[in-house]
Design a protein around this motif. Structure first.
Motif, mmCIF file in Angstrom:
data_model
loop_
_atom_site.group_PDB
_atom_site.id
_atom_site.type_symbol
_atom_site.label_atom_id
_atom_site.label_comp_id
_atom_site.label_asym_id
_atom_site.label_seq_id
_atom_site.Cartn_x
_atom_site.Cartn_y
_atom_site.Cartn_z
ATOM 1 N N THR A 137 -19.440 -49.714 -2.172
ATOM 2 C CA THR A 137 -18.824 -48.495 -1.652
ATOM 3 C C THR A 137 -18.570 -48.700 -0.169
ATOM 4 O O THR A 137 -19.194 -49.544 0.481
ATOM 5 N N SER A 138 -17.654 -47.921 0.392
ATOM 6 C CA SER A 138 -17.374 -48.063 1.818
ATOM 7 C C SER A 138 -18.592 -47.709 2.659
ATOM 8 O O SER A 138 -18.781 -48.248 3.751
ATOM 9 N N ALA A 139 -19.454 -46.815 2.151
ATOM 10 C CA ALA A 139 -20.675 -46.463 2.887
ATOM 11 C C ALA A 139 -21.598 -47.665 3.020
ATOM 12 O O ALA A 139 -22.223 -47.885 4.059
ATOM 13 N N SER A 140 -21.700 -48.481 1.964
ATOM 14 C CA SER A 140 -22.573 -49.651 2.033
ATOM 15 C C SER A 140 -21.992 -50.721 2.944
ATOM 16 O O SER A 140 -22.733 -51.445 3.608
ATOM 17 N N VAL A 141 -20.668 -50.832 3.013
ATOM 18 C CA VAL A 141 -20.046 -51.823 3.883
ATOM 19 C C VAL A 141 -20.356 -51.525 5.343
ATOM 20 O O VAL A 141 -20.729 -52.416 6.116
ATOM 21 N N LEU A 146 -11.677 -47.921 6.941
ATOM 22 C CA LEU A 146 -12.063 -47.436 5.615
ATOM 23 C C LEU A 146 -13.350 -46.666 5.808
ATOM 24 O O LEU A 146 -14.434 -47.234 5.811
ATOM 25 N N ASP A 147 -13.227 -45.359 6.032
ATOM 26 C CA ASP A 147 -14.354 -44.556 6.485
ATOM 27 C C ASP A 147 -14.926 -45.206 7.748
ATOM 28 O O ASP A 147 -14.190 -45.454 8.680
ATOM 29 N N ALA A 148 -16.223 -45.555 7.764
ATOM 30 C CA ALA A 148 -16.820 -46.154 8.953
ATOM 31 C C ALA A 148 -16.674 -47.668 8.990
ATOM 32 O O ALA A 148 -17.062 -48.306 9.967
ATOM 33 N N ALA A 149 -16.158 -48.268 7.919
ATOM 34 C CA ALA A 149 -15.906 -49.703 7.878
ATOM 35 C C ALA A 149 -14.472 -49.984 8.351
ATOM 36 O O ALA A 149 -13.709 -49.075 8.638
ATOM 37 N N GLN A 150 -14.129 -51.273 8.434
ATOM 38 C CA GLN A 150 -12.774 -51.653 8.805
ATOM 39 C C GLN A 150 -12.215 -52.667 7.821
ATOM 40 O O GLN A 150 -12.962 -53.394 7.157
ATOM 41 N N VAL A 151 -10.884 -52.697 7.734
ATOM 42 C CA VAL A 151 -10.166 -53.617 6.855
ATOM 43 C C VAL A 151 -9.421 -54.617 7.726
ATOM 44 O O VAL A 151 -8.678 -54.236 8.637
ATOM 45 N N LEU A 152 -9.614 -55.916 7.443
ATOM 46 C CA LEU A 152 -8.994 -56.984 8.210
ATOM 47 C C LEU A 152 -8.184 -57.887 7.298
ATOM 48 O O LEU A 152 -8.463 -57.995 6.102
ATOM 49 N N SER A 153 -7.224 -58.573 7.873
ATOM 50 C CA SER A 153 -6.403 -59.500 7.102
ATOM 51 C C SER A 153 -7.010 -60.897 7.037
ATOM 52 O O SER A 153 -6.359 -61.832 6.579
ATOM 53 N N GLU A 157 -9.549 -43.551 18.675
ATOM 54 C CA GLU A 157 -10.419 -42.610 17.976
ATOM 55 C C GLU A 157 -9.885 -42.251 16.593
ATOM 56 O O GLU A 157 -10.592 -41.681 15.769
ATOM 57 N N ALA A 158 -8.634 -42.544 16.344
ATOM 58 C CA ALA A 158 -8.041 -42.160 15.057
ATOM 59 C C ALA A 158 -8.642 -42.966 13.935
ATOM 60 O O ALA A 158 -8.895 -44.150 14.064
ATOM 61 N N ARG A 159 -8.905 -42.344 12.819
ATOM 62 C CA ARG A 159 -9.446 -43.000 11.635
ATOM 63 C C ARG A 159 -8.471 -42.862 10.478
ATOM 64 O O ARG A 159 -7.967 -41.775 10.191
ATOM 65 N N ARG A 160 -8.195 -43.981 9.804
ATOM 66 C CA ARG A 160 -7.327 -43.968 8.642
ATOM 67 C C ARG A 160 -8.124 -44.452 7.452
ATOM 68 O O ARG A 160 -8.976 -45.331 7.568
ATOM 69 N N LYS A 161 -7.859 -43.908 6.284
ATOM 70 C CA LYS A 161 -8.609 -44.253 5.091
ATOM 71 C C LYS A 161 -7.683 -44.860 4.041
ATOM 72 O O LYS A 161 -6.520 -44.516 3.945
ATOM 73 N N ALA A 162 -8.263 -45.765 3.213
ATOM 74 C CA ALA A 162 -7.496 -46.368 2.119
ATOM 75 C C ALA A 162 -8.461 -46.780 1.036
ATOM 76 O O ALA A 162 -9.593 -47.154 1.304
ATOM 77 N N GLY A 163 -8.012 -46.730 -0.241
ATOM 78 C CA GLY A 163 -8.868 -47.128 -1.345
ATOM 79 C C GLY A 163 -8.899 -48.624 -1.518
ATOM 80 O O GLY A 163 -7.965 -49.309 -1.163
ATOM 81 N N ALA A 164 -9.985 -49.156 -2.066
ATOM 82 C CA ALA A 164 -10.090 -50.603 -2.293
ATOM 83 C C ALA A 164 -11.138 -50.880 -3.356
ATOM 84 O O ALA A 164 -12.109 -50.163 -3.496
ATOM 85 N N LYS A 165 -10.906 -51.941 -4.115
ATOM 86 C CA LYS A 165 -11.910 -52.505 -5.011
ATOM 87 C C LYS A 165 -12.367 -53.795 -4.358
ATOM 88 O O LYS A 165 -11.551 -54.634 -4.022
ATOM 89 N N PHE A 166 -13.709 -53.941 -4.182
ATOM 90 C CA PHE A 166 -14.128 -55.106 -3.429
ATOM 91 C C PHE A 166 -15.386 -55.724 -3.987
ATOM 92 O O PHE A 166 -16.104 -55.146 -4.791
ATOM 93 N N LEU A 167 -15.619 -56.971 -3.539
ATOM 94 C CA LEU A 167 -16.746 -57.786 -3.991
ATOM 95 C C LEU A 167 -17.505 -58.286 -2.781
ATOM 96 O O LEU A 167 -16.958 -58.447 -1.712
#
Length: 257
Positions: free
Chosen positions: A101-105, A163-170, A245-255
């Motif tokens: 979950t994004s919370a665990s990330v 992604l909530d408090a986590a981040q998504v990188l390329s 300060e802006a936060r954007r959210k997106a869904g993801a399936k992750f491992l």
């Protein structure tokens, strides 16, 4: 969520001393029988990595710290320094029941205290960068499956969003890269901004999910300082930089990588 940048550089093996210079404090964490993650020194005695690396994936139980070895600057099967582990602490908000979950990330952070400090010319612990925001260029150094005997670097990838408090990188990661440091490099000096917690696919493209540091490091340092450890534990220097300060959210399936 932003698209993956066309100017991301490919992952490249760091097979020589010149290629690894400045990143000798990144190492492989050998855990138990045949498992490994990536870690990085933030002081002479403390290694930063991902919390989930310290748990048995089948039982969810904490692993024995005595089964862990940190191999700083491992390249060609030879480490610049190897140390066993005295103890480890995980982020107080990390919960194995919330895995994937994004919370665990966001709380997937751990500190490992070594039995002896690493004091060797050429191995300099990293300082901590306060944060990166969408669009920033970053780089990653990691060990992973099929390239476990030497680190690899992706010199440029990008922060795609939050992604909530986590981040998504390329950034390009794989199994074994858990705990790998994500660097910003103000003035050309690498500073850790986050660590790899999971890999995912978004819009059909592979991405890395990371746990930002910033204020998340303080609870871990407090756990070390609260005990009667053998070594003094200086705090890593933190450079505070402005961030969006802006936060954007997106869904993801992750491992977990």
């Amino acid at each position: 969520m932003a698209r993956i940048a066309a100017d991301d550089t490919p992952l490249a093996a760091m097979e020589t001393a010149d290629q690894s210079r400045g990143y000798e404090a990144v190492g492989r964490l050998d855990i138990g029988a045949g498992t490994f993650c990536t870690g990085s020194l933030i002081s002479e005695t403390v290694v930063l990595t991902a919390a989930h690396c310290l748990y048995d994936q089948d039982t969810g139980k904490r692993l024995d710290d005595r089964t862990i070895t940190f191999r700083a600057g491992l390249r060609g099967g030879r480490a610049e320094a190897s140390r066993s582990v005295r103890r480890s602490v995980v982020h107080p908000q990390y919960d194995t029941a919330l895995a994937n979950t994004s919370a665990s990330v966001a709380s997937d952070l751990a500190l490992i205290e070594l039995t002896q400090p690493i004091r060797k010319s050429g191995i300099s612990p990293f300082t901590i960068h306060a944060g990166a925001m969408r669009g920033d260029e970053v780089r990653v150094v990691s060990y992973a499956i099929d390239r476990q005997d030497a680190p690899s670097m992706q010199e440029m990838c990008h922060v795609l969003g939050d992604l909530d408090a986590a981040q998504v990188l390329s950034c390009d990661i794989d199994f074994g890269a858990s705990g790998a440091p994500i660097f910003a490099a103000p003035g050309g000096v690498p500073q850790i901004v986050s660590i790899v917690a999971a890999k995912a696919r978004m819009g059909g493209a592979p991405v890395a999910l990371v746990a930002p540091l910033g204020d998340n490091l303080a609870p871990l340092l407090a756990q070390l300082e609260a005990s009667d450890g053998v070594f003094s534990r200086p705090r890593p220097a933190v450079q505070v930089l402005p961030r969006d300060e802006a936060r954007r959210k997106a869904g993801a399936k992750f491992l977990r990588p």
